[in-house]
Design an enzyme around this catalytic site. Structure first.
Site, PDB file in Angstrom:
ATOM      1  N   THR A  30      39.778  25.420  38.502  1.00 31.54           N
ATOM      2  CA  THR A  30      40.014  24.099  37.930  1.00 31.54           C
ATOM      3  C   THR A  30      41.212  23.409  38.568  1.00 31.54           C
ATOM      4  O   THR A  30      42.172  24.067  38.963  1.00 31.54           O
ATOM      5  CB  THR A  30      40.192  24.220  36.397  1.00 31.54           C
ATOM      6  OG1 THR A  30      40.349  22.932  35.820  1.00 31.54           O
ATOM      7  CG2 THR A  30      41.381  25.102  36.022  1.00 31.54           C
ATOM      8  N   PHE A  62      33.010   9.859  39.810  1.00 33.81           N
ATOM      9  CA  PHE A  62      33.676  11.016  39.192  1.00 33.81           C
ATOM     10  C   PHE A  62      34.885  10.614  38.351  1.00 33.81           C
ATOM     11  O   PHE A  62      35.113  11.146  37.265  1.00 33.81           O
ATOM     12  CB  PHE A  62      34.097  12.019  40.273  1.00 33.81           C
ATOM     13  CG  PHE A  62      34.827  13.205  39.727  1.00 33.81           C
ATOM     14  CD1 PHE A  62      34.144  14.182  39.017  1.00 33.81           C
ATOM     15  CD2 PHE A  62      36.196  13.346  39.920  1.00 33.81           C
ATOM     16  CE1 PHE A  62      34.817  15.287  38.496  1.00 33.81           C
ATOM     17  CE2 PHE A  62      36.874  14.442  39.411  1.00 33.81           C
ATOM     18  CZ  PHE A  62      36.183  15.419  38.692  1.00 33.81           C
ATOM     19  N   ASP A  75      36.648  21.173  33.446  1.00 36.51           N
ATOM     20  CA  ASP A  75      36.341  19.830  32.933  1.00 36.51           C
ATOM     21  C   ASP A  75      34.954  19.381  33.361  1.00 36.51           C
ATOM     22  O   ASP A  75      34.643  19.348  34.543  1.00 36.51           O
ATOM     23  CB  ASP A  75      37.391  18.830  33.434  1.00 36.51           C
ATOM     24  CG  ASP A  75      38.784  19.216  32.960  1.00 36.51           C
ATOM     25  OD1 ASP A  75      38.938  19.442  31.754  1.00 36.51           O
ATOM     26  OD2 ASP A  75      39.695  19.308  33.802  1.00 36.51           O
ATOM     27  N   ASP A  77      33.961  25.610  37.141  1.00 37.29           N
ATOM     28  CA  ASP A  77      34.870  24.504  36.878  1.00 37.29           C
ATOM     29  C   ASP A  77      35.073  24.385  35.365  1.00 37.29           C
ATOM     30  O   ASP A  77      34.223  24.828  34.581  1.00 37.29           O
ATOM     31  CB  ASP A  77      34.228  23.232  37.464  1.00 37.29           C
ATOM     32  CG  ASP A  77      34.956  21.964  37.105  1.00 37.29           C
ATOM     33  OD1 ASP A  77      36.197  21.991  37.003  1.00 37.29           O
ATOM     34  OD2 ASP A  77      34.273  20.928  36.939  1.00 37.29           O
ATOM     35  N   ASP A 117      30.944  19.681  38.401  1.00 39.07           N
ATOM     36  CA  ASP A 117      30.283  18.387  38.206  1.00 39.07           C
ATOM     37  C   ASP A 117      30.753  17.321  39.201  1.00 39.07           C
ATOM     38  O   ASP A 117      30.221  16.214  39.196  1.00 39.07           O
ATOM     39  CB  ASP A 117      30.512  17.874  36.777  1.00 39.07           C
ATOM     40  CG  ASP A 117      31.972  17.599  36.500  1.00 39.07           C
ATOM     41  OD1 ASP A 117      32.810  18.495  36.774  1.00 39.07           O
ATOM     42  OD2 ASP A 117      32.289  16.500  36.019  1.00 39.07           O
ATOM     43  N   VAL A 171      36.907   8.701  35.876  1.00 41.04           N
ATOM     44  CA  VAL A 171      36.773   7.811  34.735  1.00 41.04           C
ATOM     45  C   VAL A 171      37.807   6.680  34.834  1.00 41.04           C
ATOM     46  O   VAL A 171      37.498   5.516  34.554  1.00 41.04           O
ATOM     47  CB  VAL A 171      36.883   8.614  33.413  1.00 41.04           C
ATOM     48  CG1 VAL A 171      38.272   9.154  33.166  1.00 41.04           C
ATOM     49  CG2 VAL A 171      36.416   7.800  32.229  1.00 41.04           C
TER      50      VAL A 171
END
Ligand code: UMP
Length: 199
Positions: free
Chosen positions: A99, A44, A12, A10, A145, A46
């Site tokens: 991604t 996850f 980011d 991934d 992540d 933001v």
């Protein structure tokens, strides 16, 4: 001889520091507004956490990563570039970048290619996979992540290596997930690959 191990990386939060740059830009652009320190990040998205501070704050947060130049400006996560190069050089390992671009793709898509070119080089263009559904991509390992990766293929072919970041450090592993705490030489990423190879 056995086939190559296929590792999906991934961008980011794994290769590129999305969260750090987001916070820096948000605070510079909106110094009077409340913000979420990295150690208080959870979940996850933001933007979801910023929307909880107020509708206007959420809208401002969205704008930060939709801006021209944001994705290209991301700093590499510590040790990530070195690890990616070493992984790609490993015998019997094929590395791909996997991604998901944001829906407002105008700057994001091209800047993800530019970022890869800038930090890893032209030959990495061959490895780039842009998709909003990672579950349909073939691989042995996906290092990502995001805790819950769902989509059209259930279960996905790959095993999920949850790459630690501020927002997921308290998340309990589920299914076959394993955790990777960073890219520094002793983080154990090589062991995860070796173990997978021996399955
Ligand atoms: N992203 C959002 N909203 C957020 C946080 C991230 O849209 O609140 C975007 C940024 C990245 C993408 O382009 O999601 C993350 O994709 P992967 O790391 O899953 O590839």
């Amino acid at each position: 001889s056995p086939r190559n191990l296929r590792v999906l990386l991934d961008m980011d939060g794994v290769l590129a520091d999305f969260e750090g740059q987001f916070l820096k830009n948000f605070r510079e652009k909106y110094p009077q507004d409340p913000f979420v320190p990295l150690e208080d990040r959870s979940g996850f998205y933001v933007t979801k956490q910023y929307y909880a501070l107020g509708q206007d704050i959420g809208t401002k947060a969205f704008g930060i990563y939709e801006e021209k130049g944001f994705f290209l400006s991301l700093q590499p996560i510590e040790g990530a570039i070195e690890a990616a190069r070493e992984m790609a050089d490993m015998e019997g390992v094929d590395v791909y970048i996997c991604t998901s671009p944001i829906k407002k793709y105008t700057h994001c898509v091209v800047e993800k290619y530019q970022w890869l070119d800038k930090h890893l080089g032209k030959e990495w263009m061959e490895r780039m996979i842009l998709t909003r559904d990672k579950t349909v991509i073939n691989g042995d390992l996906l290092i990502d992540d995001k805790p819950n990766i769902t989509g059209g293929m259930s279960p996905p072919q790959w095993q999920h290596v949850l790459f630690t970041s501020w927002h997921n450090r308290d998340v309990t592993l589920q299914g076959g997930q394993v955790r990777l705490d960073g890219w520094l030489p002793h983080s154990g990423w090589r062991d995860i690959l070796e173990r997978k190879r021996q399955e």
